[in-house]
Design an enzyme around this catalytic site. Structure first.
Site, PDB file in Angstrom:
ATOM      1  N   PRO A   1       0.825  -1.202   0.000  1.00  0.00           N
ATOM      2  CA  PRO A   1       0.000   0.000   0.000  1.00  0.00           C
ATOM      3  C   PRO A   1       0.868   1.265   0.000  1.00  0.00           C
ATOM      4  O   PRO A   1       2.045   1.208   0.386  1.00  0.00           O
ATOM      5  CB  PRO A   1      -0.803  -0.101   1.301  1.00  0.00           C
ATOM      6  N   PRO A   2       0.300   2.399  -0.415  1.00  0.00           N
ATOM      7  CA  PRO A   2       1.056   3.650  -0.441  1.00  0.00           C
ATOM      8  C   PRO A   2       1.558   4.027   0.947  1.00  0.00           C
ATOM      9  O   PRO A   2       0.864   3.798   1.934  1.00  0.00           O
ATOM     10  CB  PRO A   2       0.037   4.686  -0.916  1.00  0.00           C
TER      11      PRO A   2
ATOM     12  N   GLY B   1       6.772   2.630   2.514  1.00  0.00           N
ATOM     13  CA  GLY B   1       8.227   2.725   2.472  1.00  0.00           C
ATOM     14  C   GLY B   1       8.872   2.031   1.279  1.00  0.00           C
ATOM     15  O   GLY B   1      10.051   1.682   1.341  1.00  0.00           O
ATOM     16  N   LYS B   2       8.135   1.862   0.195  1.00  0.00           N
ATOM     17  CA  LYS B   2       8.707   1.191  -0.980  1.00  0.00           C
ATOM     18  C   LYS B   2       9.810   2.045  -1.611  1.00  0.00           C
ATOM     19  O   LYS B   2      10.913   1.557  -1.870  1.00  0.00           O
ATOM     20  CB  LYS B   2       7.601   0.899  -2.010  1.00  0.00           C
ATOM     21  N   THR B   3       9.489   3.306  -1.823  1.00  0.00           N
ATOM     22  CA  THR B   3      10.477   4.204  -2.403  1.00  0.00           C
ATOM     23  C   THR B   3      11.703   4.294  -1.501  1.00  0.00           C
ATOM     24  O   THR B   3      12.843   4.244  -1.960  1.00  0.00           O
ATOM     25  CB  THR B   3       9.857   5.601  -2.594  1.00  0.00           C
TER      26      THR B   3
ATOM     27  N   HIS C   1     -10.708 -14.834  14.687  1.00  0.00           N
ATOM     28  CA  HIS C   1     -11.126 -15.124  13.318  1.00  0.00           C
ATOM     29  C   HIS C   1      -9.931 -15.628  12.487  1.00  0.00           C
ATOM     30  O   HIS C   1      -9.996 -16.684  11.861  1.00  0.00           O
ATOM     31  CB  HIS C   1     -11.723 -13.848  12.706  1.00  0.00           C
ATOM     32  N   GLU C   2      -8.843 -14.861  12.524  1.00  0.00           N
ATOM     33  CA  GLU C   2      -7.675 -15.243  11.723  1.00  0.00           C
ATOM     34  C   GLU C   2      -7.034 -16.529  12.253  1.00  0.00           C
ATOM     35  O   GLU C   2      -6.567 -17.356  11.476  1.00  0.00           O
ATOM     36  CB  GLU C   2      -6.642 -14.113  11.679  1.00  0.00           C
TER      37      GLU C   2
ATOM     38  N   ASP D   1     -15.505 -14.150   3.298  1.00  0.00           N
ATOM     39  CA  ASP D   1     -15.219 -15.584   3.397  1.00  0.00           C
ATOM     40  C   ASP D   1     -16.406 -16.405   2.902  1.00  0.00           C
ATOM     41  O   ASP D   1     -16.242 -17.378   2.168  1.00  0.00           O
ATOM     42  CB  ASP D   1     -14.953 -15.980   4.859  1.00  0.00           C
TER      43      ASP D   1
HETATM   44  P1  ADP Z   1       5.780   4.348  -0.729  1.00  0.00           P
HETATM   45  O1  ADP Z   1       6.807   4.509  -1.779  1.00  0.00           O
HETATM   46  O2  ADP Z   1       5.606   2.933  -0.275  1.00  0.00           O
HETATM   47  O3  ADP Z   1       4.469   4.964  -1.062  1.00  0.00           O
HETATM   48  P2  ADP Z   1       7.558   6.000   0.722  1.00  0.00           P
HETATM   49  O4  ADP Z   1       8.780   5.186   0.677  1.00  0.00           O
HETATM   50  O5  ADP Z   1       7.493   7.111  -0.242  1.00  0.00           O
HETATM   51  O6  ADP Z   1       6.268   5.117   0.569  1.00  0.00           O
HETATM   52  O7  ADP Z   1       7.367   6.529   2.202  1.00  0.00           O
HETATM   53  C1  ADP Z   1       6.904   7.803   2.488  1.00  0.00           C
HETATM   54  C2  ADP Z   1       7.526   8.317   3.733  1.00  0.00           C
HETATM   55  O8  ADP Z   1       7.061   7.615   4.873  1.00  0.00           O
HETATM   56  C3  ADP Z   1       9.026   8.138   3.761  1.00  0.00           C
HETATM   57  O9  ADP Z   1       9.666   9.223   3.202  1.00  0.00           O
HETATM   58  C4  ADP Z   1       9.334   8.000   5.239  1.00  0.00           C
HETATM   59  O10 ADP Z   1       9.498   9.248   5.831  1.00  0.00           O
HETATM   60  C5  ADP Z   1       8.090   7.386   5.804  1.00  0.00           C
HETATM   61  N1  ADP Z   1       8.269   5.945   5.965  1.00  0.00           N
HETATM   62  C6  ADP Z   1       7.554   4.979   5.362  1.00  0.00           C
HETATM   63  N2  ADP Z   1       7.953   3.760   5.755  1.00  0.00           N
HETATM   64  C7  ADP Z   1       8.961   3.952   6.614  1.00  0.00           C
HETATM   65  C8  ADP Z   1       9.810   3.066   7.374  1.00  0.00           C
HETATM   66  N3  ADP Z   1       9.672   1.730   7.308  1.00  0.00           N
HETATM   67  N4  ADP Z   1      10.742   3.622   8.147  1.00  0.00           N
HETATM   68  C9  ADP Z   1      10.881   4.945   8.226  1.00  0.00           C
HETATM   69  N5  ADP Z   1      10.129   5.822   7.556  1.00  0.00           N
HETATM   70  C10 ADP Z   1       9.170   5.351   6.751  1.00  0.00           C
HETATM   71 ZN    ZN Z   2     -11.811 -14.455   7.177  1.00  0.00          ZN
HETATM   72 MG    MG Z   3       6.572   5.799  -3.366  1.00  0.00          MG
END
Ligand code: ADP
Ligand code: ZN
Ligand code: MG
Length: 623
Positions: free
Chosen positions: A209-210, A213-215, A430-431, A506
């Protein structure tokens, strides 16, 4: 997408605006010229009146024609514009001026042609516009800055600051980091892998999900390995002109090859890599070409060339299958919402530089923010800091956090919906119910992880290990699938007096599997080997509504319904039996879930081992 298109339009609007300005300028100039142009009689009249002060005769070289500029006497305060007049014979006008005693001067100039009067100024203006654009471009400011850069990749090379992002800055996400460790190591010392002929994945897809922390993770991989990081967003590719996205992809990979080893990060890859030919969102030629180019490029570079393409998406389900094939994005890393420990760590990372008063307990904040992503938590602390600053305090109080909580909660009810203790408990049982059945039934599972972290609409999830691609589904396995699906509801019933609506998904799934067994796969003796299911695999929401003609009669319909109900009932009884048998595990598992929010396969299976060993110690209690 529309946002990007409008950005494209803006660019052209700006260009058109410049051209319009240019045209208007010329018109105004021409009109002005005509106004200040005198006829011969007007000129002679002015000379007679003695209004003419000084005349410049501009003679075109080699020909008798020319022009005179007439400077007027400024007798009063009124501004008198200087006039001019075209003359057919320069010599004649000179003798006229001499005879009238008007001071004049002769300038000999090359003949003015349309070339010098039109082409040169337009050329100069265009050059000016071009310079302005390039300047803006260099500064990188504004969306319009890139107007002159259509085909160029918009990939940005990481700056020094970005490079400082390491795994240390990424809190929680322990498993995700471990999975990426190998990529880091490869980028650091590719030789080690090449020597033994190890194949390192070319593409890593980060799914989650957005704001999870993927980026951040992708940047941290580059930072850890100390390699350049090229980043581009999928939506950047979606441009007005067909072919632009494709050429961007080409440029991007070209740049990357020159800088290998490096990382290419494609954010929002779903913007280009939506599955083709679904007819949803229109057959977008541009996207298709871009996607094709991306696939060509990914196939084009060798396995260990040192380029790792990372991509992020929150919609893996809509991705084109071609992108997930081996040799492309064959490694998937799921980036989930953080559990309670992860949240605490993220809070710690973002609390750095924000002095907290002693009353603030990050652990407790972590406990009350189930479902928050890293971005949400960062936002929460930031809002709290803003509140503190507004009151001119140099530290944060619990009260700031509380207020910030309310503030960030509004507008995002779902994710920040504060989960009550009761709800958490129900979800945990449930889980646990699902998980036990996954574990016990032979053809499903094993359990990979169980979580009560709210995700989107669901309160939690139980994830089995990825299935192997069996071509055939067996009757036995389908029955077990139904049993597992019913396990959540059964567990709730075992523990609580009341039941919740949480099991609707379910139940829907169990019903649909049972229905297919009866109407499609001939797995019910009572109904027989007849297909009563219209073979319509298309995604069409109104399908069942539109389906008025069933193609079979009432008696068959009754038989089908009865069979579906029988299958469900039998599975339900089976689920109940198994869950009752393992009620110790049920309670232990839900306790553990309430404590940790997310448990791994090992942690879950340990509960069964514990149960088994206790049963061995005290056999009399088993009955
Ligand atoms: P995504 O790319 O998944 O949408 P981002 O990597 O852009 O999310 O994360 C947005 C902001 O949220 C980051 O710049 C950071 O400040 C914070 N953040 C998200 N996940 C983490 C994490 N695991 N540890 C520290 N900061 C995080
Ligand atoms: Zn269920
Ligand atoms: Mg991102």
């Amino acid at each position: 997408m529309s946002d990007r298109n409008s950005r494209g339009v803006n660019r052209f609007a700006l260009l058109a605006f410049f051209i319009l300005m240019l045209v208007m300028f010329w018109f105004a100039n021409a009109i002005g010229q005509r106004e200040s142009e005198l006829s011969r009689s007007e000129f002679e009249w002015l000379v007679e009146k003695g209004d003419v002060n000084y005349v410049t005769v501009i003679q075109n070289r080699d020909v008798p024609t020319g022009r005179i500029e007439i400077g007027m006497k400024r007798t009063d305060d009124k501004e008198i514009k200087d006039k001019h007049m075209y003359v057919s014979d320069v010599n004649e006008i000179q003798s006229f001026l001499e005879s009238k005693n008007v001071d004049f001067e002769v300038m000999d100039v090359p003949r003015e042609s349309w070339l010098t009067t039109i082409v040169v100024p337009i050329g100069l203006t265009l050059l000016g516009i071009f310079l302005i654009f390039t300047l803006m471009n260099r500064q990188g400011g504004g969306a319009n800055a890139k107007a002159m850069n259509f085909g160029k990749s918009r990939a940005r090379l990481s700056t020094e600051k970005d490079k400082k992002i390491t795994f240390e800055k990424v809190a929680g996400l322990q498993e995700e980091k471990e999975e990426l460790e190998e990529i880091v190591d490869f980028l650091k010392s590719p030789k080690k892998y090449i020597q033994v002929g190890a194949r390192i994945p070319k593409g890593v897809l980060l799914v989650g999900p957005p704001g999870t922390g993927k980026t951040l993770l992708a940047k941290a991989v580059a930072g850890e390995a100390g390699v350049p990081f090229f980043t581009i967003s999928g939506s950047d590719f979606v441009e007005m002109f067909v072919g632009v996205g494709a050429s961007r992809v080409r440029d991007l990979f070209e740049d990357a090859k020159k800088n290998a080893p490096c990382i290419i990060f494609i954010d929002e890859i779903d913007a280009v890599a939506r599955s083709r030919g679904t007819g949803m969102g229109g057959g977008h030629d541009e996207r298709e070409q871009t996607l094709n180019q991306l696939l060509v490029e990914m196939d084009g570079f060798g396995v260990n060339e040192g380029i790792i393409v990372m991509a992020a998406t929150n919609r893996v389900d809509i991705l084109d299958r071609a992108i997930l094939r081996p040799g492309r994005f064959d490694r998937k890393v799921m980036v989930g919402r953080p559990d309670v420990r992860g949240r605490e760590e993220i809070l710690k990372v973002h609390a750095k530089g924000k002095p907290l008063s002693e009353e603030i307990d990050l652990k407790q904040i972590a406990q009350t923010t189930a479902g928050f992503t890293g971005a949400d938590l960062e936002n929460l602390l930031n809002e709290a800091a803003i509140l503190a600053a507004k009151e001119e305090r140099v530290y944060l109080k619990q009260e700031d956090i509380r207020k910030a909580f309310v503030k960030v909660g509004i507008g995002a009810e779902k994710k920040s919906r504060i989960i009550s203790e009761k709800e958490r408990k129900i979800t945990a049982f449930h889980e646990a119910g699902h998980a036990i059945l996954f574990h016990v039934l032979p053809d499903v599972g094993p359990v990979y992880s169980v979580s009560i972290i709210p995700t989107g609409g669901a309160g939690g999830y139980t994830m089995p290990l990825p299935e192997n691609d069996d071509m055939f589904n067996t009757k036995g396995k389908m029955l077990q699938d139904i049993t597992v699906a019913l396990g959540g509801r059964v567990a709730e019933e075992e523990v609580f007096d009341d039941i919740t609506t949480g099991a609707s998904q379910d139940i829907k799934q169990a019903t649909s599997v049972a229905k297919s067994m009866v109407t499609k796969f001939g797995m019910s003796e009572a109904v027989g080997l007849i297909n009563y299911d219209s073979d319509n695999d298309e995604v069409f929401i109104g399908r069942d509504l539109a389906h008025t003609s069933r193609g079979y009669g009432e008696s068959v319909a009754t038989a089908i319904d009865r069979e579906v109900k029988r299958i469900i009932d039998e599975c339900y009884e089976k689920a109940k039996e198994i869950i009752r048998e393992h009620s110790d595990v049920l309670h232990a598992c839900s306790d553990l879930l309430l404590e940790k929010e997310k448990i791994s396969r090992e942690e879950f299976e340990a509960l069964f081992r514990k149960e088994a060993s206790e049963a061995a110690d005290l056999p009399e209690r088993e009955n």
